[in-house]
Design an enzyme around this catalytic site. Structure first.
Site, PDB file in Angstrom:
ATOM      1  N   THR A 272      33.348  35.295  30.759  1.00 37.87           N
ATOM      2  CA  THR A 272      32.817  36.196  31.572  1.00 37.87           C
ATOM      3  C   THR A 272      31.666  36.972  30.542  1.00 37.87           C
ATOM      4  OG1 THR A 272      33.212  38.578  31.809  1.00 37.87           O
ATOM      5  CG2 THR A 272      34.454  37.797  30.887  1.00 37.87           C
ATOM      6  N   SER A 273      30.855  37.090  31.224  1.00 41.47           N
ATOM      7  CA  SER A 273      29.338  38.122  30.054  1.00 41.47           C
ATOM      8  C   SER A 273      29.444  39.758  30.439  1.00 41.47           C
ATOM      9  CB  SER A 273      28.264  37.560  31.440  1.00 41.47           C
ATOM     10  OG  SER A 273      28.201  36.727  31.921  1.00 41.47           O
ATOM     11  N   ASN A 274      30.371  40.167  31.393  1.00 41.82           N
ATOM     12  CA  ASN A 274      30.691  41.789  31.136  1.00 41.82           C
ATOM     13  C   ASN A 274      31.017  41.975  30.316  1.00 41.82           C
ATOM     14  OD1 ASN A 274      31.613  44.319  32.288  1.00 41.82           O
ATOM     15  ND2 ASN A 274      31.423  43.645  34.283  1.00 41.82           N
TER      16      ASN A 274
ATOM     17  N   ASP B  56      36.886  37.502  38.977  1.00 40.71           N
ATOM     18  CA  ASP B  56      35.992  38.138  40.401  1.00 40.71           C
ATOM     19  C   ASP B  56      36.816  39.208  40.702  1.00 40.71           C
ATOM     20  OD1 ASP B  56      32.825  37.517  41.045  1.00 40.71           O
ATOM     21  OD2 ASP B  56      34.185  37.778  42.846  1.00 40.71           O
TER      22      ASP B  56
ATOM     23  N   PHE C 183      34.726  51.212  32.424  1.00 37.36           N
ATOM     24  CA  PHE C 183      33.240  50.778  32.309  1.00 37.36           C
ATOM     25  C   PHE C 183      33.251  50.557  34.305  1.00 37.36           C
ATOM     26  CE2 PHE C 183      34.303  46.345  34.398  1.00 37.36           C
ATOM     27  CZ  PHE C 183      35.928  45.890  34.402  1.00 37.36           C
ATOM     28  N   GLY C 184      31.693  50.197  34.750  1.00 36.95           N
ATOM     29  CA  GLY C 184      31.884  49.844  36.176  1.00 36.95           C
ATOM     30  C   GLY C 184      32.002  50.993  36.607  1.00 36.95           C
TER      31      GLY C 184
ATOM     32  N   LYS D 275      45.158  52.421  31.434  1.00 35.79           N
ATOM     33  CA  LYS D 275      44.299  51.362  32.744  1.00 35.79           C
ATOM     34  C   LYS D 275      45.483  49.843  32.533  1.00 35.79           C
ATOM     35  CE  LYS D 275      39.976  49.190  34.195  1.00 35.79           C
ATOM     36  NZ  LYS D 275      39.187  48.941  34.547  1.00 35.79           N
TER      37      LYS D 275
HETATM   38  P1  ITT Z   1      31.218  38.162  35.246  1.00 36.13           P
HETATM   39  O1  ITT Z   1      30.937  37.564  36.645  1.00 36.13           O
HETATM   40  O2  ITT Z   1      30.047  37.034  34.184  1.00 36.13           O
HETATM   41  O3  ITT Z   1      33.042  37.970  34.933  1.00 36.13           O
HETATM   42  P2  ITT Z   1      30.383  40.309  36.561  1.00 36.13           P
HETATM   43  O4  ITT Z   1      30.256  41.561  36.154  1.00 36.13           O
HETATM   44  O5  ITT Z   1      29.477  39.898  36.686  1.00 36.13           O
HETATM   45  O6  ITT Z   1      31.279  39.547  34.825  1.00 36.13           O
HETATM   46  P3  ITT Z   1      31.591  40.470  38.776  1.00 36.13           P
HETATM   47  O7  ITT Z   1      31.666  39.144  39.083  1.00 36.13           O
HETATM   48  O8  ITT Z   1      33.602  40.431  38.921  1.00 36.13           O
HETATM   49  O9  ITT Z   1      31.972  40.542  37.162  1.00 36.13           O
HETATM   50  O10 ITT Z   1      31.581  41.621  39.357  1.00 36.13           O
HETATM   51  C1  ITT Z   1      32.601  42.956  39.572  1.00 36.13           C
HETATM   52  C2  ITT Z   1      31.769  44.353  38.825  1.00 36.13           C
HETATM   53  O11 ITT Z   1      33.198  45.304  40.151  1.00 36.13           O
HETATM   54  C3  ITT Z   1      31.858  44.742  38.219  1.00 36.13           C
HETATM   55  O12 ITT Z   1      30.421  44.214  37.284  1.00 36.13           O
HETATM   56  C4  ITT Z   1      31.852  46.098  37.965  1.00 36.13           C
HETATM   57  O13 ITT Z   1      31.192  46.685  38.040  1.00 36.13           O
HETATM   58  C5  ITT Z   1      33.218  46.066  39.101  1.00 36.13           C
HETATM   59  N1  ITT Z   1      34.705  46.287  38.746  1.00 36.13           N
HETATM   60  C6  ITT Z   1      35.263  45.609  38.338  1.00 36.13           C
HETATM   61  N2  ITT Z   1      36.211  45.544  37.947  1.00 36.13           N
HETATM   62  C7  ITT Z   1      36.432  46.627  37.591  1.00 36.13           C
HETATM   63  C8  ITT Z   1      37.273  47.426  36.703  1.00 36.13           C
HETATM   64  O14 ITT Z   1      38.431  47.601  36.271  1.00 36.13           O
HETATM   65  N3  ITT Z   1      36.967  48.919  36.538  1.00 36.13           N
HETATM   66  C9  ITT Z   1      35.806  48.972  36.984  1.00 36.13           C
HETATM   67  N4  ITT Z   1      34.456  48.316  38.401  1.00 36.13           N
HETATM   68  C10 ITT Z   1      35.154  47.489  38.391  1.00 36.13           C
END
Ligand code: ITT
Length: 206
Positions: free
Chosen positions: A10-12, A80, A162-163, A185
Site C-alpha cells: 500500500t502507498s497509503n 482495496d 485517516f481518510g 478501531k
Molecule cells: P493503496 O491503494 O495504495 O492501498 P489508497 O488510499 O489508494 O491506497 P484505496 O484505493 O483502497 O487505497 O482507497 C480507499 C480510500 O477509501 C482511501 O484512500 C481512504 O481515504 C478511504 N478509506 C478506506 N479505508 C478507510 C478507513 O479505514 N478509514 C477511513 N477512510 C478509509
C-alpha cells in the site's frame, strides 16, 4: 514453500499503520511467529504507483497484491477499500480515493457532508468495505472481505485514523472512527475483519 517476509502493498500511510498493527497483534503475538518480517514499499527503491482502474474492489486489490508479489518476489498483502453511503446510492464506494477529484481529504469529507445536508440521522446509513488479497509470487491468490456499518455524522469529530474516519459514526461505541484509539478501531474495522479471515492462509507461509 516458506518465506521470511511479507510485503504490505500500500502507498497509503494510514492503511500501512493499521495493517502493521493488525498483523503484529493478530499474527506475531498470539502465534509467536517471530521469524515473520513485515515489509512495506518504504523498504525498497521507489517504483511506479499501481493504477486502480476497475469498478470492483476485488479486481483492484488483486491487481495491487499480484503486481507486488511478482515485482518483489514476496507474498504480498493489499486491500482495496471504500465508504458506501446508502443515501448516495453507495457512493463514493470503490471511487472513495478519487471522490471530488484532486482535493484534500478534509475537502472530500466536507463535500460528503454537504451532499448529505438536511438528510436526517436515520437516513445516513453507511458502511466501510475492505477487500483484502494475499498474493504469492507464483500467482496463487487468497481473498476476503470485511464490512462495518455506521452512519455519516452531521459534522467531523476527532482526529485519529485517516481518510473518512472523522465523519463515520459508529453507534455501538457512540463515537466517530476519528475519535477512537487505534486499537479500538482495529478491533471492529472492515480491515480488521478482512485481514483476520486471511490469517489461516498467512500463517503457514512463514
Ligand atoms: P493503496 O491503494 O495504495 O492501498 P489508497 O488510499 O489508494 O491506497 P484505496 O484505493 O483502497 O487505497 O482507497 C480507499 C480510500 O477509501 C482511501 O484512500 C481512504 O481515504 C478511504 N478509506 C478506506 N479505508 C478507510 C478507513 O479505514 N478509514 C477511513 N477512510 C478509509
Amino acid at each position: 514453500m516458506t518465506y521470511n517476509s511479507l510485503l504490505i502493498a500500500t502507498s497509503n500511510p494510514g492503511k500501512l499503520t493499521e495493517i502493521n498493527y493488525l498483523l503484529k497483534e493478530l499474527l506475531i503475538n498470539p502465534y509467536q511467529k517471530a521469524n515473520l518480517k513485515i515489509l512495506s514499499y518504504q523498504d525498497f527503491p521507489p517504483v511506479e504507483e499501481i493504477e486502480e482502474s476497475s469498478i470492483s474492489y476485488q479486481e483492484n486489490a488483486v491487481k495491487k497484491a499480484l503486481l507486488s508479489a511478482k515485482r518483489f518476489n514476496l507474498p504480498s498483502l493489499a486491500d482495496d477499500s471504500g465508504l458506501e453511503v446508502e443515501a448516495l446510492g453507495g457512493k463514493p464506494g470503490v471511487n472513495s480515493r478519487y471522490f471530488g477529484g484532486e482535493i484534500s481529504f478534509k475537502e472530500k469529507r466536507e463535500l460528503l457532508l454537504k451532499l448529505l445536508s438536511g438528510v436526517p440521522f436515520t437516513d445516513r446509513i453507511a458502511r466501510f468495505v475492505c477487500v483484502a488479497v494475499l498474493a504469492l509470487p507464483r500467482g496463487e491468490l487468497f481473498i476476503s472481505r470485511g464490512e462495518v456499518y455506521g452512519c455519516i455524522n452531521q459534522e467531523e469529530r476527532g482526529e485519529t485514523g485517516f481518510g473518512y474516519d472523522p465523519i463515520f459514526y459508529y453507534p455501538q461505541l457512540n463515537h466517530t472512527f476519528g475519535e477512537l484509539e487505534d486499537w479500538e478501531k482495529n478491533q471492529i474495522s472492515h480491515r480488521a475483519k478482512a485481514l483476520e479471515a486471511l490469517i489461516p492462509k498467512i500463517l503457514p507461509l512463514f
